[in-house]
Design a protein around this motif. Sequence first.
Motif, PDB file in Angstrom:
ATOM      1  N   ILE A 173      43.538  -4.205  82.858  1.00 40.13           N
ATOM      2  CA  ILE A 173      44.171  -4.011  84.301  1.00 40.13           C
ATOM      3  C   ILE A 173      45.254  -5.323  83.854  1.00 40.13           C
ATOM      4  CG2 ILE A 173      44.116  -4.701  86.587  1.00 40.13           C
ATOM      5  CD1 ILE A 173      41.145  -3.767  86.571  1.00 40.13           C
ATOM      6  N   PRO A 174      46.552  -5.164  83.937  1.00 43.56           N
ATOM      7  CA  PRO A 174      47.485  -6.189  83.973  1.00 43.56           C
ATOM      8  C   PRO A 174      47.229  -7.260  84.900  1.00 43.56           C
ATOM      9  CG  PRO A 174      48.752  -4.044  83.840  1.00 43.56           C
ATOM     10  CD  PRO A 174      47.302  -3.731  84.430  1.00 43.56           C
ATOM     11  N   ARG A 175      47.622  -8.523  84.571  1.00 46.77           N
ATOM     12  CA  ARG A 175      47.013  -9.685  85.198  1.00 46.77           C
ATOM     13  C   ARG A 175      47.964  -9.801  86.445  1.00 46.77           C
ATOM     14  NH1 ARG A 175      49.550 -14.927  82.075  1.00 46.77           N
ATOM     15  NH2 ARG A 175      51.651 -13.951  81.643  1.00 46.77           N
ATOM     16  N   ASP A 176      49.313  -9.279  86.626  1.00 45.83           N
ATOM     17  CA  ASP A 176      49.924  -9.281  87.727  1.00 45.83           C
ATOM     18  C   ASP A 176      50.024  -8.130  88.566  1.00 45.83           C
ATOM     19  OD1 ASP A 176      51.218 -11.889  86.888  1.00 45.83           O
ATOM     20  OD2 ASP A 176      52.600 -10.639  85.280  1.00 45.83           O
ATOM     21  N   THR A 177      48.895  -7.207  88.420  1.00 47.40           N
ATOM     22  CA  THR A 177      48.773  -6.088  89.435  1.00 47.40           C
ATOM     23  C   THR A 177      48.382  -6.578  90.931  1.00 47.40           C
ATOM     24  OG1 THR A 177      47.816  -4.795  87.484  1.00 47.40           O
ATOM     25  CG2 THR A 177      47.213  -4.139  89.817  1.00 47.40           C
ATOM     26  N   ARG A 178      49.158  -5.945  91.732  1.00 43.87           N
ATOM     27  CA  ARG A 178      49.386  -6.115  92.940  1.00 43.87           C
ATOM     28  C   ARG A 178      48.390  -5.344  93.750  1.00 43.87           C
ATOM     29  NH1 ARG A 178      52.267  -8.750  97.274  1.00 43.87           N
ATOM     30  NH2 ARG A 178      52.226  -7.847  99.404  1.00 43.87           N
ATOM     31  N   THR A 179      47.387  -6.055  94.544  1.00 40.23           N
ATOM     32  CA  THR A 179      46.127  -5.514  95.016  1.00 40.23           C
ATOM     33  C   THR A 179      45.631  -6.406  96.239  1.00 40.23           C
ATOM     34  OG1 THR A 179      43.935  -4.344  94.593  1.00 40.23           O
ATOM     35  CG2 THR A 179      44.362  -6.358  93.441  1.00 40.23           C
ATOM     36  N   GLU A 180      44.426  -5.725  96.994  1.00 35.47           N
ATOM     37  CA  GLU A 180      43.961  -6.404  97.978  1.00 35.47           C
ATOM     38  C   GLU A 180      42.963  -7.465  97.290  1.00 35.47           C
ATOM     39  OE1 GLU A 180      40.621  -6.010 101.406  1.00 35.47           O
ATOM     40  OE2 GLU A 180      41.433  -4.249 100.732  1.00 35.47           O
ATOM     41  N   ILE A 181      42.943  -8.748  97.542  1.00 29.44           N
ATOM     42  CA  ILE A 181      41.882  -9.571  97.106  1.00 29.44           C
ATOM     43  C   ILE A 181      40.780  -9.750  97.949  1.00 29.44           C
ATOM     44  CG2 ILE A 181      41.546 -12.146  96.401  1.00 29.44           C
ATOM     45  CD1 ILE A 181      43.708 -10.539  94.639  1.00 29.44           C
ATOM     46  N   VAL A 182      39.446  -9.037  97.600  1.00 28.21           N
ATOM     47  CA  VAL A 182      38.497  -8.732  98.557  1.00 28.21           C
ATOM     48  C   VAL A 182      37.778 -10.193  99.148  1.00 28.21           C
ATOM     49  CG1 VAL A 182      36.137  -7.650  98.825  1.00 28.21           C
ATOM     50  CG2 VAL A 182      38.122  -6.696  97.768  1.00 28.21           C
ATOM     51  N   GLY A 183      37.690 -10.346 100.127  1.00 28.82           N
ATOM     52  CA  GLY A 183      37.021 -11.809 100.389  1.00 28.82           C
ATOM     53  C   GLY A 183      38.282 -12.743 101.032  1.00 28.82           C
ATOM     54  N   ARG A 184      39.531 -12.462 100.972  1.00 25.45           N
ATOM     55  CA  ARG A 184      40.685 -13.167 101.456  1.00 25.45           C
ATOM     56  C   ARG A 184      41.442 -12.297 102.444  1.00 25.45           C
ATOM     57  NH1 ARG A 184      41.883 -18.078  99.373  1.00 25.45           N
ATOM     58  NH2 ARG A 184      44.165 -18.027  99.853  1.00 25.45           N
TER      59      ARG A 184
END
Length: 259
Positions: free
Chosen positions: A75-86
């Motif tokens: 998984i590319p480190r810059d992948t934009r996604t929901e940060i679960v818990g924030r």
Amino acid sequence: MLYKSLTDTVANMHEDPRGGQISEKRDKEIEFKKKDPFSVLLLGVDQRAGDRGRSDTIIVMTVNPKEESIEMVSIPRDTRTEIVGRGTEDKINHAYAFGGVEMSMNTVENFLDIPIDYFVQVNMEGFKEIVDAVGGVTVNNDLKFSYDGHTFPEGKITLNGEEALAFSRMRKGDSRGDFGRQIRQRQIIEAVIKEGASLETLVNYGPIFEALSENIKTNLTFDQMVAIQANYRNAAKSINQHTINGSGKRINGIYYYIV
């Protein structure tokens, strides 16, 4: 004596951010004797003094002994996604900086919509100890380059720990950028798995565990490691590597990888 040394070392490595609870995406616990497939989140972390660090290497490994395969997805480190818990969208590697292993597991689980059962977190500086502990690794290099005082020719090359760390870290000298680095990281991990799976008995794992005791954390227990070693060796026969497709995009001046 050896058994106690092994159990003590693994106990030092053990950390369970979920408090023994299974993934919410699982109906029941994994049974290693039945050779149930399972998944592992591999996190390569560059830790800094006074800082939790960042998980610049994020690989999900699914193990299926019935299919005799291991699937590795970077998984590319810059992948934009929901940060679960924030409740925010951000780069996926920020999950570790915000909430450690637990937030990383939950975020990757949500992103891929699969259960993440276990994790292995490796301090990248200690990565070279892993390679040296298995006696070095051999990989097929598709790009001639020099990095951090080492030169890597094209073709089949054998690397010690220090060389493997440099090999897996180079990014800017590769036109593929982070994707080229991901390929090399997966090659090193695949080689380590194959070297480890080729060892004849658990006794040979002694120096590996000892070398990693200060550089690795995992929620796998000693008994689970023994069960995996006994029941899942065939899975290492086929290791398949996958990359997530997407494209780069700037949002509010920040670069993200959009899947």
